[in-house]
Structure formats: structure tokens, C-alpha cells
Scaffold this motif. Structure first.
Motif, PDB file in Angstrom:
ATOM      1  N   GLN A 144       3.463  -5.541 -16.118  1.00 53.63           N
ATOM      2  CA  GLN A 144       3.592  -4.622 -14.992  1.00 53.63           C
ATOM      3  C   GLN A 144       5.014  -4.635 -14.451  1.00 53.63           C
ATOM      4  OE1 GLN A 144       0.398  -4.600 -12.081  1.00 53.63           O
ATOM      5  NE2 GLN A 144       1.885  -4.312 -10.447  1.00 53.63           N
ATOM      6  N   PRO A 145       5.636  -3.471 -14.347  1.00 55.75           N
ATOM      7  CA  PRO A 145       7.000  -3.407 -13.785  1.00 55.75           C
ATOM      8  C   PRO A 145       6.980  -3.805 -12.306  1.00 55.75           C
ATOM      9  CG  PRO A 145       6.415  -1.392 -14.966  1.00 55.75           C
ATOM     10  CD  PRO A 145       5.162  -2.162 -14.794  1.00 55.75           C
ATOM     11  N   SER A 146       8.163  -3.989 -11.751  1.00 56.08           N
ATOM     12  CA  SER A 146       8.264  -4.271 -10.317  1.00 56.08           C
ATOM     13  C   SER A 146       7.816  -3.039  -9.532  1.00 56.08           C
ATOM     14  CB  SER A 146       9.699  -4.624  -9.958  1.00 56.08           C
ATOM     15  OG  SER A 146      10.536  -3.487 -10.111  1.00 56.08           O
ATOM     16  N   THR A 187      -7.877   2.468  -9.995  1.00 58.24           N
ATOM     17  CA  THR A 187      -7.369   1.850  -8.770  1.00 58.24           C
ATOM     18  C   THR A 187      -5.860   1.603  -8.857  1.00 58.24           C
ATOM     19  OG1 THR A 187      -7.968  -0.356  -9.593  1.00 58.24           O
ATOM     20  CG2 THR A 187      -9.578   0.775  -8.201  1.00 58.24           C
ATOM     21  N   PHE A 188      -5.359   1.313 -10.063  1.00 56.58           N
ATOM     22  CA  PHE A 188      -3.922   1.098 -10.203  1.00 56.58           C
ATOM     23  C   PHE A 188      -3.162   2.386  -9.923  1.00 56.58           C
ATOM     24  CE2 PHE A 188       0.092   0.967 -12.424  1.00 56.58           C
ATOM     25  CZ  PHE A 188       0.571  -0.306 -12.148  1.00 56.58           C
ATOM     26  N   LEU A 189      -3.588   3.490 -10.535  1.00 58.13           N
ATOM     27  CA  LEU A 189      -2.890   4.759 -10.309  1.00 58.13           C
ATOM     28  C   LEU A 189      -3.035   5.219  -8.864  1.00 58.13           C
ATOM     29  CD1 LEU A 189      -3.706   6.680 -13.609  1.00 58.13           C
ATOM     30  CD2 LEU A 189      -1.535   5.670 -12.926  1.00 58.13           C
ATOM     31  N   SER A 190      -4.185   4.953  -8.265  1.00 57.24           N
ATOM     32  CA  SER A 190      -4.367   5.290  -6.858  1.00 57.24           C
ATOM     33  C   SER A 190      -3.412   4.480  -5.986  1.00 57.24           C
ATOM     34  CB  SER A 190      -5.815   5.023  -6.448  1.00 57.24           C
ATOM     35  OG  SER A 190      -6.023   5.312  -5.085  1.00 57.24           O
ATOM     36  N   MET A 191      -3.243   3.189  -6.328  1.00 57.33           N
ATOM     37  CA  MET A 191      -2.311   2.332  -5.597  1.00 57.33           C
ATOM     38  C   MET A 191      -0.888   2.873  -5.681  1.00 57.33           C
ATOM     39  SD  MET A 191      -1.366  -1.683  -6.350  1.00 57.33           S
ATOM     40  CE  MET A 191      -0.658  -1.315  -7.967  1.00 57.33           C
ATOM     41  N   VAL A 192      -0.458   3.221  -6.887  1.00 62.72           N
ATOM     42  CA  VAL A 192       0.911   3.710  -7.070  1.00 62.72           C
ATOM     43  C   VAL A 192       1.124   5.025  -6.324  1.00 62.72           C
ATOM     44  CG1 VAL A 192       2.569   4.571  -8.771  1.00 62.72           C
ATOM     45  CG2 VAL A 192       1.230   2.517  -9.265  1.00 62.72           C
ATOM     46  N   SER A 193       0.182   5.952  -6.462  1.00 66.64           N
ATOM     47  CA  SER A 193       0.354   7.261  -5.825  1.00 66.64           C
ATOM     48  C   SER A 193       0.293   7.159  -4.305  1.00 66.64           C
ATOM     49  CB  SER A 193      -0.712   8.237  -6.329  1.00 66.64           C
ATOM     50  OG  SER A 193      -2.011   7.769  -6.037  1.00 66.64           O
ATOM     51  N   THR A 194      -0.381   6.126  -3.791  1.00 67.61           N
ATOM     52  CA  THR A 194      -0.440   5.922  -2.335  1.00 67.61           C
ATOM     53  C   THR A 194       0.810   5.213  -1.828  1.00 67.61           C
ATOM     54  OG1 THR A 194      -2.861   5.804  -2.354  1.00 67.61           O
ATOM     55  CG2 THR A 194      -1.740   4.828  -0.463  1.00 67.61           C
ATOM     56  N   CYS A 195       1.159   4.119  -2.486  1.00 65.53           N
ATOM     57  CA  CYS A 195       2.230   3.256  -1.955  1.00 65.53           C
ATOM     58  C   CYS A 195       3.624   3.830  -2.174  1.00 65.53           C
ATOM     59  CB  CYS A 195       2.126   1.859  -2.576  1.00 65.53           C
ATOM     60  SG  CYS A 195       0.626   0.969  -2.066  1.00 65.53           S
ATOM     61  N   CYS A 196       3.790   4.633  -3.229  1.00 62.64           N
ATOM     62  CA  CYS A 196       5.131   5.159  -3.508  1.00 62.64           C
ATOM     63  C   CYS A 196       5.520   6.278  -2.544  1.00 62.64           C
ATOM     64  CB  CYS A 196       5.226   5.645  -4.959  1.00 62.64           C
ATOM     65  SG  CYS A 196       5.220   4.271  -6.143  1.00 62.64           S
ATOM     66  N   SER A 198       4.379   5.891   0.707  1.00 60.21           N
ATOM     67  CA  SER A 198       4.148   5.229   1.987  1.00 60.21           C
ATOM     68  C   SER A 198       5.482   4.925   2.681  1.00 60.21           C
ATOM     69  CB  SER A 198       3.379   3.927   1.758  1.00 60.21           C
ATOM     70  OG  SER A 198       3.385   3.122   2.915  1.00 60.21           O
ATOM     71  N   PRO A 199       5.531   4.976   4.003  1.00 64.95           N
ATOM     72  CA  PRO A 199       6.759   4.590   4.712  1.00 64.95           C
ATOM     73  C   PRO A 199       7.047   3.089   4.616  1.00 64.95           C
ATOM     74  CG  PRO A 199       4.983   5.088   6.261  1.00 64.95           C
ATOM     75  CD  PRO A 199       4.498   5.512   4.912  1.00 64.95           C
ATOM     76  N   ALA A 200       6.019   2.293   4.259  1.00 63.85           N
ATOM     77  CA  ALA A 200       6.203   0.842   4.092  1.00 63.85           C
ATOM     78  C   ALA A 200       5.607   0.430   2.742  1.00 63.85           C
ATOM     79  CB  ALA A 200       5.537   0.078   5.234  1.00 63.85           C
ATOM     80  N   PRO A 201       6.296   0.776   1.643  1.00 62.77           N
ATOM     81  CA  PRO A 201       5.712   0.536   0.312  1.00 62.77           C
ATOM     82  C   PRO A 201       5.455  -0.937   0.006  1.00 62.77           C
ATOM     83  CG  PRO A 201       8.004   1.276   0.148  1.00 62.77           C
ATOM     84  CD  PRO A 201       7.596   1.463   1.560  1.00 62.77           C
ATOM     85  N   THR A 202       6.315  -1.843   0.465  1.00 64.49           N
ATOM     86  CA  THR A 202       6.128  -3.272   0.154  1.00 64.49           C
ATOM     87  C   THR A 202       4.809  -3.784   0.730  1.00 64.49           C
ATOM     88  OG1 THR A 202       8.516  -3.632   0.105  1.00 64.49           O
ATOM     89  CG2 THR A 202       7.114  -5.577   0.366  1.00 64.49           C
ATOM     90  N   ALA A 203       4.565  -3.486   2.005  1.00 61.53           N
ATOM     91  CA  ALA A 203       3.315  -3.901   2.645  1.00 61.53           C
ATOM     92  C   ALA A 203       2.117  -3.215   1.992  1.00 61.53           C
ATOM     93  CB  ALA A 203       3.368  -3.589   4.137  1.00 61.53           C
ATOM     94  N   GLU A 208      -2.782  -3.496  -1.402  1.00 64.29           N
ATOM     95  CA  GLU A 208      -3.546  -2.919  -2.510  1.00 64.29           C
ATOM     96  C   GLU A 208      -3.750  -3.936  -3.643  1.00 64.29           C
ATOM     97  OE1 GLU A 208      -4.928   0.084  -2.878  1.00 64.29           O
ATOM     98  OE2 GLU A 208      -4.310   0.873  -0.935  1.00 64.29           O
ATOM     99  N   LYS A 209      -2.732  -4.745  -3.911  1.00 66.03           N
ATOM    100  CA  LYS A 209      -2.859  -5.739  -4.981  1.00 66.03           C
ATOM    101  C   LYS A 209      -3.890  -6.806  -4.619  1.00 66.03           C
ATOM    102  CE  LYS A 209       1.772  -5.167  -6.924  1.00 66.03           C
ATOM    103  NZ  LYS A 209       3.137  -5.742  -7.061  1.00 66.03           N
ATOM    104  N   LEU A 210      -3.939  -7.182  -3.356  1.00 63.44           N
ATOM    105  CA  LEU A 210      -4.961  -8.141  -2.925  1.00 63.44           C
ATOM    106  C   LEU A 210      -6.356  -7.556  -3.093  1.00 63.44           C
ATOM    107  CD1 LEU A 210      -3.336  -9.686   0.290  1.00 63.44           C
ATOM    108  CD2 LEU A 210      -3.858 -10.857  -1.858  1.00 63.44           C
ATOM    109  N   GLU A 211      -6.497  -6.265  -2.798  1.00 60.95           N
ATOM    110  CA  GLU A 211      -7.798  -5.603  -2.954  1.00 60.95           C
ATOM    111  C   GLU A 211      -8.188  -5.451  -4.412  1.00 60.95           C
ATOM    112  OE1 GLU A 211      -7.699  -1.946  -0.795  1.00 60.95           O
ATOM    113  OE2 GLU A 211      -7.697  -2.926   1.180  1.00 60.95           O
ATOM    114  N   ARG A 212      -7.176  -5.346  -5.293  1.00 57.23           N
ATOM    115  CA  ARG A 212      -7.442  -5.181  -6.731  1.00 57.23           C
ATOM    116  C   ARG A 212      -7.596  -6.518  -7.468  1.00 57.23           C
ATOM    117  NH1 ARG A 212      -4.302  -3.690 -10.286  1.00 57.23           N
ATOM    118  NH2 ARG A 212      -5.759  -2.536 -11.604  1.00 57.23           N
ATOM    119  N   LYS A 213      -7.395  -7.629  -6.789  1.00 55.91           N
ATOM    120  CA  LYS A 213      -7.315  -8.923  -7.468  1.00 55.91           C
ATOM    121  C   LYS A 213      -8.566  -9.230  -8.289  1.00 55.91           C
ATOM    122  CE  LYS A 213      -6.231 -13.800  -6.789  1.00 55.91           C
ATOM    123  NZ  LYS A 213      -5.901 -14.882  -5.822  1.00 55.91           N
TER     124      LYS A 213
END
Length: 491
Positions: A144-146, A187-196, A198-203, A208-213
């Protein structure tokens, strides 16, 4: 892409196997099944699932090859599933597709069995081609890329990003059950499309990663389980799992561990090819509870793994657990010829190999699997002869002379690997080889060193790839990779 993913998340996996009308059969069955899927999923979701299905099926194919195949399949469905399409459209189109697969310059994924399929004609050829499947990749290779790299690729071309991710992920985890793979990629694609966006992508990514664990662990674990099931089959998985538990909890009895191994083999056979959405997760969690209930009292390490509230994390902890130190156990009784060829000979042979595994906890799975095969072959060859005892006595002496030194050296190699840092392991191994092979040239010693170091780093691990490691274990005890491991190191 956000709208595509949201809609895709609402699609049940059962649509992938929509039952056709009972009156349909043969060519009409295939056409109707494909067209029902196409109509209910819509073109974009049908295309997405076609990428996943063919990336799993041809896990060694390139992105471009999978892309060619997906375009042809989607185009065929779009044309032949339209209202008013000629009933013969799909059969004619799939025939043209099979001819293209058999051409010398075919753009589709190469497969060594294609030539045999192309020797047939008509429906037989198409069925043969449809049954082809690449073996699973030895180890998942998706990295997985950064978060920053993910968003850069996503913003540059969302569709290309999604397609390439689906290909990379599905081909890497090709043995994970389809429902698990679908849920994980959704869920991965949903995470990317949501967080990228987002005004606070790091958070956002952290949340999302914790929810996908749990789902990520399920994907990794089920891919490992089903890779072993695909390579071994139900009976051999039963033994492999039994041996693994015996090496991790040598104080547990055969009667404690056999039901757990049988349960693991059973849920593997039920869930690895199932399209039921919760089959793998439900059965795996039930199995984890059984393992924890049975083994926590026998071994503190199991008790530690089982303290968590997340059963999936508990099972992953158990799966990654290294073997126990060599236990002090009384010498195991040797199987009699009557037991080897009696009514319960399979059970007696399994018990005997269980006793071997718990006394040699560092023996890798690939070696134990070869012993399992050899045991079955011995029984098959001798028990049907006129004098089974004479056959068994002769073969047993030969096997003991060949196998016992090999087992000790293989066990020692993995024991060294598990205890020492890798560079120290290689230095110790190099010195052992010099003592064991005094006549070998420096180049020959280095070749032996690399062979054995490669074997250890790949096949001494709890999650060793079964097919790759089986190819590294010699037919007899004499050749490399493990036959020249040298004397045991000083403690």
C-alpha cells in the motif's frame, strides 16, 4: 468514483451467482446468468466485478492483459444483453473470444494450459478455457502506498487509480473468498475517495484504517487459509493444521487438537469458494473461540493471544505464533504393521506424524507435508500386497536411513533461523557448511549458502507458501536445500 463505490457497497455478493430459470440449460444458461448479473449490477459495477474476478483467476497476468479481457467481456455483455439482442449473439461472441484466446498474438493473460484447450472446438474449448486458473502468488505482493501517494494517484485519474488498485489487490490476494475480497476493496476505495477530499486527510485516514483493521486482517488471514486449502485439499489441510498446533502447543494431546484441525479443514472447504457474505468471518470467529477455549489452559502464549476482545486479532496472533521450544516428552511408540494397514490406518498414521511434529517443533510445514505424502504412499504400496509386513519392514528401513538425518538437519536449519538475526544466521550457516563440505570450492559453498538461506527465510515461517516450499523440499534426504546444514551450533 465516490458515487460508484457507494452504489457498489449496496450490492450483495449473491448477485454473482444468480440462479437462472430451471428451464434453461447449456448456452442459454450461460447467457442468462451473465445477462442477469449485467442488468442488475449495471455496466460500471459489472465491469468492476469483472476486473476483480479475472485478476483473481489470472493472478500472474499483467494489468494490460487483464484490461484487454475485461473490455471484451463487458463489451460482449453490453451488446448481447441489450433489449432485443439476437439470442445467438452471446454464443457467437464468446466463440469469437475463444478464437482470440487461441491466436498466437492473443492479448489475454498467458496460461500454460491454453494450448490443450485450443485443441478442442466449440463449447468444449470454451469450457476448458473458462476452467483455466493461475496458481496463487506465493506471497501477497501488494504494497500500500503512503496516504499522500494514494491521493496523488487518485486525483490524477480516479478511474485508472481504482482499476489498478482492484487489479493489484485482487491478484495479490487471489485466494481470499470473493465476498471478503469485495468487501475489502469496496471499503478501501471508499476510504480513499472520502479522505482525499477531506479537509483533514491524515485524521480521516487514521480513523478509516482503524475501522478497516478487522476486515484487512480477515483478507490477509483468509487468503493464507485458502491458499493452503487450494494447494493441499481437505485431508492434507487437516494434517497440516494439526501439525502446526502440535508444534505451538506440544503439551496438548492428540485428542485435544484433532477436533480443532478437523474444524479448520471443514470451514476451509465450506467457505473458501463460497459466495455467502459472512461464511468465512462467521466460521473463523467460531473456530477461534474453540481454539482459545481448548488451548489457553495448555499454553500461556495461547492464553495471551486469546485475551483480546477482537477474535480476528486473536486468531491472527495464533497464526503468527512461532513454534514452542523443543519439549521433553517420552519416546513415541512405533506404529505396528497391523496398525499401518488396519481399518483405522489413516488415523494411526496421522497420530504418528502428530507425535513427530510435537517432538520436532522447528520442522517446517513443507517437510511435514512431504512426510504425510510419503506415509500415504507407503501404505498404498504395501497394504495391498500379498505380504504387507515384509513390504513395510523393507520400506521402513530405507525411509529411516534416508529421512532421519534429513529431518534433524531441516529442523536444525529452521531452529537456527528462528533464534538468530539473519546476518548472524548466515555467518553460522556458512561456517557449518565449511565443516560439512571441506572439499567444496568457495563458489559452491556460496551457492549452498544462498539455497539454504533462501529456504529458511521462506519456508521456516508460520505462513510459508505451500506450493513454493514443496518445490524446495527434495524427494529424498540427500540433495539440498537442507541436507548439508552441518553440526548443531553451540548454545
Amino acid at each position: 468514483i465516490k458515487q460508484r463505490v457507494v452504489y457498489w457497497q449496496s450490492i450483495p455478493c449473491s448477485l454473482l451467482t444468480i440462479p437462472p430459470s430451471p428451464a434453461l440449460s447449456g448456452k442459454a444458461y450461460v447467457r442468462e446468468k451473465v445477462c442477469q448479473e449485467y442488468r442488475m449490477l449495471g455496466k460500471e459495477n459489472f465491469r468492476t466485478l469483472t476486473i476483480i474476478a479475472n485478476s483473481r483467476k489470472y493472478s500472474n497476468g499483467t494489468f494490460e492483459e487483464i484490461g484487454h479481457l475485461v473490455r471484451e467481456i463487458v463489451s460482449l455483455a453490453e451488446m448481447c444483453c441489450a433489449d432485443g439482442a439476437d439470442p445467438s449473439c452471446y454464443d457467437a461472441g464468446s466463440t469469437a473470444l475463444s478464437l482470440k484466446s487461441c491466436s498466437a498474438d492473443s492479448p489475454f493473460p498467458a496460461h500454460p494450459g491454453t494450448a490443450e484447450c485450443c485443441a478442442h472446438e466449440g463449447l468444449e474449448r470454451k469450457l476448458c478455457l473458462a476452467a483455466l486458473r493461475h496458481p496463487p502468488q506465493p506471497l501477497p505482493c501488494y504494497l500500500q502506498p503512503s496516504d499522500k501517494e494514494l491521493c496523488q494517484a487518485f486525483r490524477q485519474d480516479p478511474r485508472e487509480f481504482a482499476d489498478r488498485f482492484l487489479y493489484d489487490y485482487a491478484s495479490s490476494y487471489s485466494q481470499a473468498p470473493l465476498p471478503v475480497l469485495l468487501a475489502s476493496t469496496r471499503t478501501f476505495l471508499s476510504m480513499v475517495s472520502t479522505c482525499c477530499i477531506s479537509p483533514a486527510p491524515t485524521a480521516c485516514f487514521l480513523k478509516e484504517k482503524l475501522e478497516r483493521k478487522t476486515l484487512s486482517l480477515l483478507t490477509l488471514t483468509s487468503n493464507r487459509i485458502c491458499s493452503r486449502f487450494s494447494a493441499y485439499g481437505k485431508d492434507k489441510v487437516n494434517f497440516s493444521y494439526l501439525a502446526s498446533l502440535a508444534q505451538k502447543a506440544p503439551a496438548a494431546s492428540f485428542e485435544d487438537l484433532l477436533p480443532l484441525a478437523e474444524d479448520a479443514a471443514e470451514f476451509s472447504s465450506q467457505c473458501c469458494d463460497s459466495v455467502a457474505e459472512d461464511c468465512m468471518q462467521k466460521r473463523l470467529l467460531e473456530h477461534t473461540a474453540k481454539v482459545c477455549t481448548t488451548l489457553s489452559a495448555h499454553d500461556g502464549r495461547f492464553a495471551d493471544c486469546c485475551t483480546g476482545k477482537n477474535l480476528m486479532e486473536n486468531y491472527f496472533c495464533i497464526l503468527a505464533m512461532p513454534p514452542a521450544p523443543t519439549p521433553r516428552l517420552p519416546e513415541a511408540s512405533e506404529l505396528t504393521n497391523k496398525e499401518l494397514c488396519g481399518k483405522d490406518r489413516a488415523l494411526h498414521a496421522t497420530r504418528s506424524l502428530f507425535e513427530l511434529a510435537r517432538r520436532h517443533p522447528s520442522l517446517p510445514d513443507a517437510v511435514l507435508a512431504k512426510l504425510y505424502d510419503s506415509s500415504g504412499k507407503l501404505q498404498g504400496e504395501c497394504c495391498s500386497t500379498k505380504d504387507p509386513s515384509a513390504c513395510l519392514d523393507s520400506r521402513r528401513k530405507q525411509m529411516e536411513a534416508e529421512l532421519l538425518p534429513f529431518l534433524e538437519k531441516a529442523s536444525q536449519l529452521c531452529r537456527q533461523y528462528s533464534k538468530l538475526p539473519f546476518l548472524e544466521f548466515k555467518n553460522r550457516l556458512r561456517e557449518n557448511l565449511r565443516q560439512a563440505e571441506p572439499e567444496a570450492s568457495p563458489a559452491q559453498l556460496e551457492q549452498l549458502l544462498e539455497q539454504q538461506a533462501s529456504f529458511a527465510s521462506t519456508c521456516c515461517l508460520p505462513d510459508a507458501p505451500p506450493l513454493l516450499c514443496a518445490s524446495k523440499v527434495p524427494r529424498t534426504a540427500s540433495p539440498a536445500p537442507c541436507a548439508a546444514a552441518g553440526p548443531a551450533p553451540a548454545p
